[in-house]
Design a protein around this motif. Sequence first.
Motif, PDB file in Angstrom:
ATOM      1  N   ASN A 257     -27.357  22.261 -65.434  1.00 38.95           N
ATOM      2  CA  ASN A 257     -28.044  21.394 -64.689  1.00 38.95           C
ATOM      3  C   ASN A 257     -29.376  21.254 -64.846  1.00 38.95           C
ATOM      4  OD1 ASN A 257     -25.365  20.978 -63.307  1.00 38.95           O
ATOM      5  ND2 ASN A 257     -25.763  22.770 -61.956  1.00 38.95           N
ATOM      6  N   ILE A 258     -29.970  20.124 -64.930  1.00 37.67           N
ATOM      7  CA  ILE A 258     -31.356  19.760 -65.126  1.00 37.67           C
ATOM      8  C   ILE A 258     -32.014  19.281 -63.874  1.00 37.67           C
ATOM      9  CG2 ILE A 258     -32.894  18.267 -66.483  1.00 37.67           C
ATOM     10  CD1 ILE A 258     -30.895  18.131 -68.436  1.00 37.67           C
ATOM     11  N   ASP A 259     -33.108  19.927 -63.504  1.00 42.14           N
ATOM     12  CA  ASP A 259     -33.884  19.562 -62.267  1.00 42.14           C
ATOM     13  C   ASP A 259     -34.613  18.266 -62.703  1.00 42.14           C
ATOM     14  OD1 ASP A 259     -35.442  19.202 -60.267  1.00 42.14           O
ATOM     15  OD2 ASP A 259     -36.032  21.394 -59.921  1.00 42.14           O
ATOM     16  N   GLN A 260     -34.188  17.018 -62.291  1.00 40.83           N
ATOM     17  CA  GLN A 260     -34.460  15.791 -62.817  1.00 40.83           C
ATOM     18  C   GLN A 260     -35.754  15.707 -62.069  1.00 40.83           C
ATOM     19  OE1 GLN A 260     -33.338  14.056 -64.953  1.00 40.83           O
ATOM     20  NE2 GLN A 260     -31.104  14.742 -64.931  1.00 40.83           N
ATOM     21  N   VAL A 261     -36.065  15.979 -60.964  1.00 40.30           N
ATOM     22  CA  VAL A 261     -37.289  15.819 -60.280  1.00 40.30           C
ATOM     23  C   VAL A 261     -38.567  16.545 -60.751  1.00 40.30           C
ATOM     24  CG1 VAL A 261     -38.774  16.117 -57.777  1.00 40.30           C
ATOM     25  CG2 VAL A 261     -36.374  15.301 -57.844  1.00 40.30           C
ATOM     26  N   ALA A 262     -38.071  17.687 -61.267  1.00 44.26           N
ATOM     27  CA  ALA A 262     -38.934  18.652 -61.983  1.00 44.26           C
ATOM     28  C   ALA A 262     -39.665  18.012 -63.449  1.00 44.26           C
ATOM     29  CB  ALA A 262     -38.714  20.045 -62.216  1.00 44.26           C
ATOM     30  N   ASN A 267     -43.458  15.569 -66.688  1.00 43.92           N
ATOM     31  CA  ASN A 267     -43.930  14.067 -67.629  1.00 43.92           C
ATOM     32  C   ASN A 267     -44.874  13.131 -67.148  1.00 43.92           C
ATOM     33  OD1 ASN A 267     -42.093  14.463 -69.516  1.00 43.92           O
ATOM     34  ND2 ASN A 267     -40.414  13.353 -68.538  1.00 43.92           N
ATOM     35  N   VAL A 268     -44.875  13.067 -65.491  1.00 44.90           N
ATOM     36  CA  VAL A 268     -46.302  12.177 -65.094  1.00 44.90           C
ATOM     37  C   VAL A 268     -47.662  13.276 -65.204  1.00 44.90           C
ATOM     38  CG1 VAL A 268     -47.247  11.553 -62.744  1.00 44.90           C
ATOM     39  CG2 VAL A 268     -44.598  11.044 -63.406  1.00 44.90           C
ATOM     40  N   LEU A 269     -47.593  14.362 -64.926  1.00 47.53           N
ATOM     41  CA  LEU A 269     -48.580  15.216 -65.321  1.00 47.53           C
ATOM     42  C   LEU A 269     -49.403  15.066 -66.441  1.00 47.53           C
ATOM     43  CD1 LEU A 269     -47.764  18.563 -62.909  1.00 47.53           C
ATOM     44  CD2 LEU A 269     -49.561  16.453 -62.254  1.00 47.53           C
ATOM     45  N   PHE A 270     -48.319  15.380 -67.350  1.00 45.31           N
ATOM     46  CA  PHE A 270     -48.605  15.270 -68.747  1.00 45.31           C
ATOM     47  C   PHE A 270     -49.211  13.768 -69.224  1.00 45.31           C
ATOM     48  CE2 PHE A 270     -47.663  15.039 -73.402  1.00 45.31           C
ATOM     49  CZ  PHE A 270     -48.365  16.380 -73.902  1.00 45.31           C
ATOM     50  N   PHE A 271     -48.740  12.918 -68.695  1.00 47.65           N
ATOM     51  CA  PHE A 271     -49.141  11.533 -68.796  1.00 47.65           C
ATOM     52  C   PHE A 271     -50.694  11.358 -68.372  1.00 47.65           C
ATOM     53  CE2 PHE A 271     -50.271   7.386 -66.842  1.00 47.65           C
ATOM     54  CZ  PHE A 271     -49.916   6.365 -67.942  1.00 47.65           C
TER      55      PHE A 271
END
Length: 327
Positions: A257-262, A267-271
Motif C-alpha cells: 500500500n502506498i500513502d498517496q497523500v504523503a 513532491n510538492v515540497l520538492f517542487f
Amino acid sequence: MAGLRIEGEQEPLLGDTPGSREWDILETEEHYKSRWRSIRILYLTMFLSSVGFSIVMLSIWPYLQKIDQTADTRFLGWVIASYSLGQMVASPIFGLWSNYRPRKEPLIVSIFISVAANCLYAYVHIPASHNKYYMLVARGLLGIGAGNVAVVRSYTAGATSLQERTSSMANISMCQALGFILGPVFQTCFAFIGEKGVTWDVIKLRINMYTTPVLLSAFLGILNIILILAILREHCVDDSGRQYKTSSDEMQVPQGNIDQVAVVAINVLFFVALFIFAVFETIIAPLTMDMYAWTQEQAVLYNGIILAALGVEAVVIFVGVKLLSKK
C-alpha cells in the motif's frame, strides 16, 4: 548482524517461516559489500550530476552574451528552463526503463547524453550564427541526462532496508548538495583562465573560463560510466534486509500500500525547493552585474563564493537530518 552474514557465506540460510519463499535468504557478507559498493557508486553519480548542473550556472549569462549578441535576459530564461524541461521529460522515461531492464542501461545512456551535451556546450561558439540556440539545445540535452536522478533514488530505496533507507536518502541529498557547492567552486577556480584563454587549433577547441568547467564535467562523466560498468550490480532487499532474487536473476519488488497523500506532499515540497533554487540559477548573475557593476569575471567569482557558502549550510542541514533520523 555481521555474524549472520559471515555464517551465511558458509551456508546460506533459507527462510523456513510459514509462507516464506525459497529465494528468501539471509544476506551474505559478499552480498552486503557488493550492495553498498553499488550504492556508493550511485552517491557519486548523484554528486557528478549536480556538479554538471551547477558548474556553469554562474557563467551561462556572460558566455551567452559573448557567443551571441542577440541574446537577452528573456532568452536566458529559456536556456535555464531547457534543463528542467529536459529532466522533466526524461525522468519518467528513465524510471520506466529501469523498471523493466537492468538499471545500468538507463544510467549509462543518460550519462553519455550528459557527456555529449557538455561537449556541445564547449563548441557553441563555432557556428557563424544562431549560437544561442545551440546553447539552448546543449542545456536541454544536459537536462535529459540528469533524468537519471529518478533511477538513482529508486535503486537506493530498493537496495536498502527500512533501517538503512533514511540515512541513505540523506546521503544522496547530501551528495547532491555537495555537488551544488563544488560546481560553482570549480567554476570560480577556472575564472583565472579568463575569457580569452587558449585555442586548440587542431580540434578548434577554445579553452577558457566558460568551456573548461564543462570539459571537466565531461571527463568526470566518462569516469562515472567506467565505474558503473565495473562496479554496479543489481540488488534489491525488503524492509528487513533480506535480498530478493528469482531464478532468472530478475529483480522483483513486492507491491504494498502506498500513502498517496504523503507522496503528493513530498513532491510538492520538492517542487517548491527547486522553484526557489531556480531564482538563484536564473537571475543571480545578471542581477549582481547590474546592481554592483561587477564584470563578468567578478560575477563568476563572487557569486561562486556566495553559493558555496549556501551549499555548506545545506550540507550541515542534511547531516543533521541524518543524525536526527537515528533518534
